[in-house]
Design an enzyme around this catalytic site. Structure first.
Site, PDB file in Angstrom:
ATOM      1  N   ARG A 162       0.859  -1.169   0.000  1.00 15.32           N
ATOM      2  CA  ARG A 162       0.000   0.000   0.000  1.00 15.32           C
ATOM      3  C   ARG A 162       0.907   1.234   0.000  1.00 15.32           C
ATOM      4  NH1 ARG A 162      -2.226  -3.363   4.100  1.00 15.32           N
ATOM      5  NH2 ARG A 162      -4.338  -4.124   3.637  1.00 15.32           N
ATOM      6  N   LYS A 186      -2.445  -2.151   8.084  1.00 16.35           N
ATOM      7  CA  LYS A 186      -3.579  -1.598   8.812  1.00 16.35           C
ATOM      8  C   LYS A 186      -3.604  -2.153  10.226  1.00 16.35           C
ATOM      9  CE  LYS A 186      -6.556  -0.696   4.832  1.00 16.35           C
ATOM     10  NZ  LYS A 186      -7.863  -0.943   4.191  1.00 16.35           N
ATOM     11  N   HIS A 258      -2.276   2.394  -6.362  1.00 15.05           N
ATOM     12  CA  HIS A 258      -2.961   1.139  -6.052  1.00 15.05           C
ATOM     13  C   HIS A 258      -3.044   0.229  -7.272  1.00 15.05           C
ATOM     14  CE1 HIS A 258      -4.257   0.493  -2.008  1.00 15.05           C
ATOM     15  NE2 HIS A 258      -5.319  -0.189  -2.371  1.00 15.05           N
ATOM     16  N   ARG A 261      -0.383  -2.238  -7.110  1.00 16.36           N
ATOM     17  CA  ARG A 261      -0.715  -3.271  -6.108  1.00 16.36           C
ATOM     18  C   ARG A 261      -1.714  -4.261  -6.701  1.00 16.36           C
ATOM     19  NH1 ARG A 261      -1.394  -4.392  -0.385  1.00 16.36           N
ATOM     20  NH2 ARG A 261      -3.580  -4.634   0.217  1.00 16.36           N
ATOM     21  N   HIS A 284      -4.404  -8.608   3.843  1.00 16.39           N
ATOM     22  CA  HIS A 284      -5.858  -8.565   3.965  1.00 16.39           C
ATOM     23  C   HIS A 284      -6.300  -9.295   5.228  1.00 16.39           C
ATOM     24  CE1 HIS A 284      -6.541  -7.928  -0.644  1.00 16.39           C
ATOM     25  NE2 HIS A 284      -6.281  -6.812   0.005  1.00 16.39           N
ATOM     26  N   TYR A 293      -9.503 -10.476  -6.688  1.00 17.68           N
ATOM     27  CA  TYR A 293      -8.403 -10.574  -7.646  1.00 17.68           C
ATOM     28  C   TYR A 293      -8.468 -11.842  -8.490  1.00 17.68           C
ATOM     29  CZ  TYR A 293      -6.343  -6.640  -5.228  1.00 17.68           C
ATOM     30  OH  TYR A 293      -6.128  -5.402  -4.686  1.00 17.68           O
TER      31      TYR A 293
END
Length: 312
Positions: A162, A186, A258, A261, A284, A293
């Protein structure tokens, strides 16, 4: 709204922000987004000129009824805000309500009763391998900033970072001998991601030939990527540099940091990589996020079909 109720709401907002940081340990960007979303709800509640809540609000508890939250959702729907943004705002408000119940500020938690608008997942935009090569190879390696950008964009594509994770990297985040990079995603969750040899070589060249020219002795920093002032390269700076380069190259697709990514994940899927492994590399929380994806473009599907199907 009574002044006392307004002050109590204002104080609760700041306590909520602290709760997101100290208890939930969310990322800085998520905290800012959630706090901003609840602040918007606060502005709606206190702006009695734009809604009919004045008669309904008698005390702090009465601010958080299902009726009022539903009316706010209807209000949001009348604006140009997307369903995805509305859903995020509802998530922030729901967590705020749960926080208030946890703190004993309200007696009823109605967050589980709030209905969210359906959000249609968009298939991420991604580049072909040829387009990635064109982009990465377009940088002038003689210029310090260009060599830096070539290394950082190759790193994004190589490891699926990210943009915030990339900006936060320090020199000691790279474990060259192990071929991995340490990032904090995150919620400050630590993970180690493999780095391709090409990215490692470009990083080494950047560290030897470019970073020393950008570094300022008066501004010592461990940041991996520096701007022309010798400071940590920000998310905004990375975005700006990419957009300028994409425009020069004439890339017509919707192209952002992004996108690289997304390209990383899509190309792994196309080459048969395990979905769980990709989930871990991307950081994730849920496999459902990674499953998007599994989309493949039509040209790739036709190529596979023609190659392997007996009745082609």
């Amino acid at each position: 709204m009574e002044q006392k109720t307004k002050e109590e709401l204002e104080n609760s907002l700041f306590q909520y922000k602290d709760y997101l940081f100290s208890e939930r340990r969310l990322s800085k960007n998520t905290i800012l987004s959630y706090y901003s979303d609840v602040r918007d709800f606060y502005n709606y509640l206190t702006d009695t000129n734009s809604n009919g809540l004045k008669e309904e609000i008698n005390n702090f508890e009465s601010l958080f009824t299902l009726k009022i939250v539903d009316e706010y959702i209807i209000f949001l729907g009348s604006t140009e805000i997307s369903a995805r943004s509305i859903s995020r705002k509802i998530s922030a408000i729901s967590l705020f309500i749960r926080f208030l119940k946890l703190e004993g500020k309200i007696s009823n938690n109605i967050s589980h009763l709030i209905e969210r608008p359906k959000v249609i997942k968009k298939i991420p935009s991604y580049l072909t391998i040829e387009e990635v090569e064109l982009f990465i190879n377009s940088f002038d390696e003689e210029k310090p900033e260009s060599l830096r950008d070539q290394a950082l964009f190759e790193l994004i594509y190589s490891s699926g970072l990210r943009v915030s994770e990339l900006s936060d990297l320090d020199i000691d985040s790279v474990y060259k001998n192990d071929g991995v990079i340490r990032v904090f995603g995150k919620g400050s969750k630590e993970r180690y991601i493999p780095i391709g040899n090409r990215a490692l070589n470009l990083l080494e060249k950047y560290l030897n030939d470019s970073r020393p020219l950008l570094y300022r002795k008066k501004k010592p920093t461990k940041a991996l990527f520096l701007n022309f002032r010798g400071e940590r390269l920000t998310r905004k700076g990375i975005w700006s540099n990419l957009k300028i380069k994409a425009k020069i190259l004439g890339i017509k697709k919707s192209f952002s940091v992004h996108t690289l990514r997304h390209s990383f994940a899509t190309h792994l899927i196309q080459n048969g990589a395990d979905l769980l492994a990709i989930k871990e590399m991307l950081g994730h929380k849920n496999i459902s996020t990674t499953e998007i994806y599994t989309h493949l473009d039509n040209s790739y599907l036709h190529e596979v079909y023609s190659k392997f199907h007996s009745h082609k």
